[in-house]
Design an enzyme around this catalytic site. Structure first.
Site, PDB file in Angstrom:
ATOM      1  N   GLN A  44      47.125 -10.527 -82.762  1.00 42.35           N
ATOM      2  CA  GLN A  44      48.358  -9.746 -82.559  1.00 42.35           C
ATOM      3  C   GLN A  44      48.602  -8.777 -83.705  1.00 42.35           C
ATOM      4  O   GLN A  44      49.050  -7.652 -83.490  1.00 42.35           O
ATOM      5  CB  GLN A  44      49.568 -10.686 -82.395  1.00 42.35           C
ATOM      6  CG  GLN A  44      49.612 -11.400 -81.062  1.00 42.35           C
ATOM      7  CD  GLN A  44      49.726 -10.452 -79.884  1.00 42.35           C
ATOM      8  OE1 GLN A  44      50.371  -9.410 -79.951  1.00 42.35           O
ATOM      9  NE2 GLN A  44      49.074 -10.795 -78.792  1.00 42.35           N
ATOM     10  N   HIS A  89      56.076 -15.536 -81.042  1.00 46.08           N
ATOM     11  CA  HIS A  89      56.186 -16.805 -80.321  1.00 46.08           C
ATOM     12  C   HIS A  89      57.255 -17.611 -81.052  1.00 46.08           C
ATOM     13  O   HIS A  89      57.238 -17.682 -82.281  1.00 46.08           O
ATOM     14  CB  HIS A  89      54.840 -17.532 -80.300  1.00 46.08           C
ATOM     15  CG  HIS A  89      54.869 -18.884 -79.635  1.00 46.08           C
ATOM     16  ND1 HIS A  89      55.632 -19.129 -78.506  1.00 46.08           N
ATOM     17  CD2 HIS A  89      54.266 -20.052 -79.939  1.00 46.08           C
ATOM     18  CE1 HIS A  89      55.458 -20.407 -78.147  1.00 46.08           C
ATOM     19  NE2 HIS A  89      54.643 -20.977 -79.007  1.00 46.08           N
ATOM     20  N   SER A 102      39.025 -12.435 -96.469  1.00 51.73           N
ATOM     21  CA  SER A 102      38.667 -12.820 -95.100  1.00 51.73           C
ATOM     22  C   SER A 102      38.301 -11.570 -94.313  1.00 51.73           C
ATOM     23  O   SER A 102      38.671 -10.464 -94.680  1.00 51.73           O
ATOM     24  CB  SER A 102      39.848 -13.534 -94.435  1.00 51.73           C
ATOM     25  OG  SER A 102      40.784 -12.585 -93.986  1.00 51.73           O
ATOM     26  N   ASP A 132      56.344 -21.270 -72.545  1.00 52.33           N
ATOM     27  CA  ASP A 132      54.994 -21.018 -73.051  1.00 52.33           C
ATOM     28  C   ASP A 132      54.242 -22.332 -73.254  1.00 52.33           C
ATOM     29  O   ASP A 132      53.099 -22.489 -72.807  1.00 52.33           O
ATOM     30  CB  ASP A 132      55.092 -20.250 -74.379  1.00 52.33           C
ATOM     31  CG  ASP A 132      53.737 -19.790 -74.883  1.00 52.33           C
ATOM     32  OD1 ASP A 132      53.225 -18.802 -74.346  1.00 52.33           O
ATOM     33  OD2 ASP A 132      53.185 -20.434 -75.794  1.00 52.33           O
ATOM     34  N   VAL A 191      50.747 -22.705 -89.314  1.00 53.16           N
ATOM     35  CA  VAL A 191      50.913 -22.469 -90.761  1.00 53.16           C
ATOM     36  C   VAL A 191      52.169 -21.653 -91.084  1.00 53.16           C
ATOM     37  O   VAL A 191      52.508 -21.476 -92.248  1.00 53.16           O
ATOM     38  CB  VAL A 191      49.664 -21.783 -91.397  1.00 53.16           C
ATOM     39  CG1 VAL A 191      48.409 -22.598 -91.155  1.00 53.16           C
ATOM     40  CG2 VAL A 191      49.478 -20.369 -90.882  1.00 53.16           C
ATOM     41  N   GLN A 192      52.847 -21.175 -90.040  1.00 54.75           N
ATOM     42  CA  GLN A 192      54.005 -20.299 -90.285  1.00 54.75           C
ATOM     43  C   GLN A 192      55.092 -20.958 -91.127  1.00 54.75           C
ATOM     44  O   GLN A 192      55.641 -20.331 -92.034  1.00 54.75           O
ATOM     45  CB  GLN A 192      54.614 -19.834 -88.959  1.00 54.75           C
ATOM     46  CG  GLN A 192      53.934 -18.604 -88.392  1.00 54.75           C
ATOM     47  CD  GLN A 192      54.592 -18.104 -87.120  1.00 54.75           C
ATOM     48  OE1 GLN A 192      55.778 -18.357 -86.866  1.00 54.75           O
ATOM     49  NE2 GLN A 192      53.847 -17.391 -86.309  1.00 54.75           N
ATOM     50  N   GLY A 206      45.439 -10.627 -87.568  1.00 55.18           N
ATOM     51  CA  GLY A 206      44.569 -11.243 -86.568  1.00 55.18           C
ATOM     52  C   GLY A 206      44.729 -10.572 -85.222  1.00 55.18           C
ATOM     53  O   GLY A 206      44.930  -9.356 -85.139  1.00 55.18           O
TER      54      GLY A 206
HETATM   55  P1  NDP Z   1      45.212 -15.127 -85.280  1.00 53.50           P
HETATM   56  O1  NDP Z   1      44.677 -16.468 -85.555  1.00 53.50           O
HETATM   57  O2  NDP Z   1      44.425 -14.169 -84.484  1.00 53.50           O
HETATM   58  O3  NDP Z   1      45.547 -14.392 -86.672  1.00 53.50           O
HETATM   59  C1  NDP Z   1      46.255 -15.030 -87.666  1.00 53.50           C
HETATM   60  C2  NDP Z   1      46.321 -14.196 -88.936  1.00 53.50           C
HETATM   61  O4  NDP Z   1      46.981 -14.986 -89.922  1.00 53.50           O
HETATM   62  C3  NDP Z   1      44.965 -13.823 -89.494  1.00 53.50           C
HETATM   63  O5  NDP Z   1      45.031 -12.522 -90.040  1.00 53.50           O
HETATM   64  C4  NDP Z   1      44.753 -14.866 -90.588  1.00 53.50           C
HETATM   65  O6  NDP Z   1      44.008 -14.387 -91.680  1.00 53.50           O
HETATM   66  C5  NDP Z   1      46.146 -15.121 -91.080  1.00 53.50           C
HETATM   67  N1  NDP Z   1      46.216 -16.486 -91.639  1.00 53.50           N
HETATM   68  C6  NDP Z   1      45.758 -17.623 -91.052  1.00 53.50           C
HETATM   69  N2  NDP Z   1      45.990 -18.690 -91.839  1.00 53.50           N
HETATM   70  C7  NDP Z   1      46.603 -18.205 -92.928  1.00 53.50           C
HETATM   71  C8  NDP Z   1      47.088 -18.820 -94.108  1.00 53.50           C
HETATM   72  N3  NDP Z   1      47.012 -20.141 -94.269  1.00 53.50           N
HETATM   73  N4  NDP Z   1      47.646 -18.013 -95.044  1.00 53.50           N
HETATM   74  C9  NDP Z   1      47.720 -16.675 -94.866  1.00 53.50           C
HETATM   75  N5  NDP Z   1      47.296 -16.045 -93.752  1.00 53.50           N
HETATM   76  C10 NDP Z   1      46.737 -16.794 -92.812  1.00 53.50           C
HETATM   77  O7  NDP Z   1      46.673 -15.340 -84.649  1.00 53.50           O
HETATM   78  P2  NDP Z   1      47.308 -14.654 -83.348  1.00 53.50           P
HETATM   79  O8  NDP Z   1      47.415 -13.192 -83.574  1.00 53.50           O
HETATM   80  O9  NDP Z   1      46.651 -15.174 -82.123  1.00 53.50           O
HETATM   81  O10 NDP Z   1      48.771 -15.297 -83.362  1.00 53.50           O
HETATM   82  C11 NDP Z   1      49.804 -14.799 -84.159  1.00 53.50           C
HETATM   83  C12 NDP Z   1      51.134 -15.090 -83.475  1.00 53.50           C
HETATM   84  O11 NDP Z   1      51.182 -14.376 -82.256  1.00 53.50           O
HETATM   85  C13 NDP Z   1      51.345 -16.547 -83.120  1.00 53.50           C
HETATM   86  O12 NDP Z   1      52.710 -16.840 -83.280  1.00 53.50           O
HETATM   87  C14 NDP Z   1      50.975 -16.609 -81.654  1.00 53.50           C
HETATM   88  O13 NDP Z   1      51.616 -17.647 -80.951  1.00 53.50           O
HETATM   89  C15 NDP Z   1      51.501 -15.254 -81.196  1.00 53.50           C
HETATM   90  N6  NDP Z   1      50.912 -14.750 -79.965  1.00 53.50           N
HETATM   91  C16 NDP Z   1      49.556 -14.694 -79.817  1.00 53.50           C
HETATM   92  C17 NDP Z   1      48.996 -14.191 -78.664  1.00 53.50           C
HETATM   93  C18 NDP Z   1      47.524 -14.072 -78.500  1.00 53.50           C
HETATM   94  O14 NDP Z   1      47.085 -13.748 -77.411  1.00 53.50           O
HETATM   95  N7  NDP Z   1      46.688 -14.277 -79.517  1.00 53.50           N
HETATM   96  C19 NDP Z   1      49.839 -13.723 -77.538  1.00 53.50           C
HETATM   97  C20 NDP Z   1      51.261 -13.731 -77.843  1.00 53.50           C
HETATM   98  C21 NDP Z   1      51.741 -14.266 -79.008  1.00 53.50           C
HETATM   99  P3  NDP Z   1      42.593 -14.998 -92.101  1.00 53.50           P
HETATM  100  O15 NDP Z   1      41.596 -14.080 -91.510  1.00 53.50           O
HETATM  101  O16 NDP Z   1      42.631 -14.921 -93.577  1.00 53.50           O
HETATM  102  O17 NDP Z   1      42.518 -16.396 -91.581  1.00 53.50           O
HETATM  103 MG    MG Z   2      51.477 -18.293 -73.642  1.00 54.22          MG
END
Ligand code: NDP
Ligand code: MG
Length: 334
Positions: free
Chosen positions: A29, A109, A52, A192, A86-87, A27
């Site tokens: 990050q 995070h 997806s 955060d 979901v982690q 996603g």
């Molecule tokens: P996103 O929502 O952008 O991406 C999440 C990813 O996980 C996607 O590839 C998604 O795939 C996959 N996923 C979601 N649900 C499931 C599931 N049930 N089973 C398997 N895979 C799944 O997340 P972020 O990148 O925003 O966040 C990731 C981490 O980074 C978090 O811990 C967040 O706190 C941290 N973070 C985020 C920042 C940001 O600006 N976004 C900044 C700093 C830290 P699918 O397409 O299949 O749903």
């Molecule tokens: Mg923050």
């Protein structure tokens, strides 16, 4: 106390040599960190569920995504870049059974590690490397030769070897070009949550809504209320971003500045500061985390209901209409 900051010269990519890094989730990050690491010469594999758009994106970037379980089996370093809610579940089902002693378990995070949803087995260190910016910026800055400042934090019991891996990882994603600040998982997680609840998301949204409602209830046109209380916020925030409070006050009129000094403290009162302390306590003692974890276990009914209700607020309806009049805005609709 000022923070310790690491730069490129403090980090050595050779600590990632011969190591396979599994990025779980492609996603925001995931896509950024994976590509930056690969461009920095690291060996990167992707754990991403099939079917997806993010799976297809990884394929279009010339990765061969595999299941989370398979990626963890093949990796030395595992970074969970999955949504925080979901982690815990994915960790227990697919990550933990495939971790081996000597692996390093990473995150961007600390929520799940700090609140005990992800508990590493013996012999596995935890490590946080968190860019202070969204994924698209982490990628675009890296491509330009820059980098987004990042945080590093060692989990309980992790030592110097893991710090070196973390600094190398931060260098691989471009973080040390911007500067990497050392923190703890507790500090990263708690600050955060506090920031997003009290200022960035919760505080600002409620302030804007309350001010908008006040004008509309007093008989002013909602369009005027929208411009004054929501639209113009961006101008002010941009000035904060460039030069802090002083630059904002230097740039606005003296009348606005006088109103700021004399009226602001009547909005954010001693009572508000007291509530901020309570909210911080709820973060520190795990009450907020429990509420959010249980909400998700129940299928997030209150979360979804509130989201639905707020999408129909008058300020949202008026905003949708007014943004169409401003062609320079890259307007978005959810
Ligand atoms: P996103 O929502 O952008 O991406 C999440 C990813 O996980 C996607 O590839 C998604 O795939 C996959 N996923 C979601 N649900 C499931 C599931 N049930 N089973 C398997 N895979 C799944 O997340 P972020 O990148 O925003 O966040 C990731 C981490 O980074 C978090 O811990 C967040 O706190 C941290 N973070 C985020 C920042 C940001 O600006 N976004 C900044 C700093 C830290 P699918 O397409 O299949 O749903
Ligand atoms: Mg923050």
């Amino acid at each position: 106390m000022t923070a310790k900051i690491y730069y490129d010269n403090d980090a050595d990519l050779s600590h990632l040599k011969d190591k396979t890094i599994a990025i779980l989730g492609y996603g925001s990050q995931g896509h950024a960190q994976a590509q930056n690491l690969r461009d920095s010469g690291c060996s990167v594999i992707i754990g991403q569920r099939e079917g997806s758009p993010n799976y297809d994106l990884a394929v279009s970037h010339k990765f061969q995504p595999m299941s989370v379980a398979e990626a963890v089996q093949k990796a030395d370093i595992v970074n969970m870049l999955l949504p925080d809610e979901v982690q815990g579940e994915i960790y227990r089902a697919h990550v933990l059974p495939n971790l081996k002693p000597g692996n390093v378990l990473m995150c961007s995070h600390g929520f799940n590690i700090h609140f005990g949803q992800v508990e590493p087995p013996k012999g596995v260190d935890t490590l946080l490397v968190a860019p202070k910016g969204p994924g698209h910026l982490v990628r675009s800055e890296y491509v330009k030769g820059g980098g987004v400042p990042s945080l590093i934090a060692l989990g309980e019991g992790a030592g110097e070897k893991t710090r070196q891996i973390g600094l190398a990882y931060a260098k691989g994603i471009g973080g040390t070009r911007g500067g990497v600040i050392e923190t703890t998982i507790a500090e990263e997680t708690e600050t955060d949550l506090f920031g997003e609840q009290v200022v960035l998301c919760g505080g600002v949204s409620e302030l804007v809504k309350a001010a908008f409602d006040t004008l509309v209830e007093a008989g002013y046109q909602p369009e005027m209320a929208y411009f004054e209380c929501m639209h113009e916020l961006k101008l002010i925030v941009d000035l904060f971003y460039q030069g802090g409070l002083s630059y904002m006050r230097y740039s606005v009129s003296n009348t606005a500045e006088f109103g700021d000094y004399t009226r602001g403290p009547r909005i954010i009162t001693a009572e508000t500061r007291q509530v901020m302390k309570q909210i911080l306590t709820e973060i520190q003692n795990g009450q907020f985390a429990r509420e959010w974890i249980l909400e998700n276990r129940a299928g997030a009914p209150a979360f979804k209901a509130t989201r639905r209700r707020d999408r129909n607020l008058l300020i949202e309806q008026v905003g949708r209409r007014l943004r169409k009049l401003m062609s320079w805005i890259d307007s978005k609709e959810v």
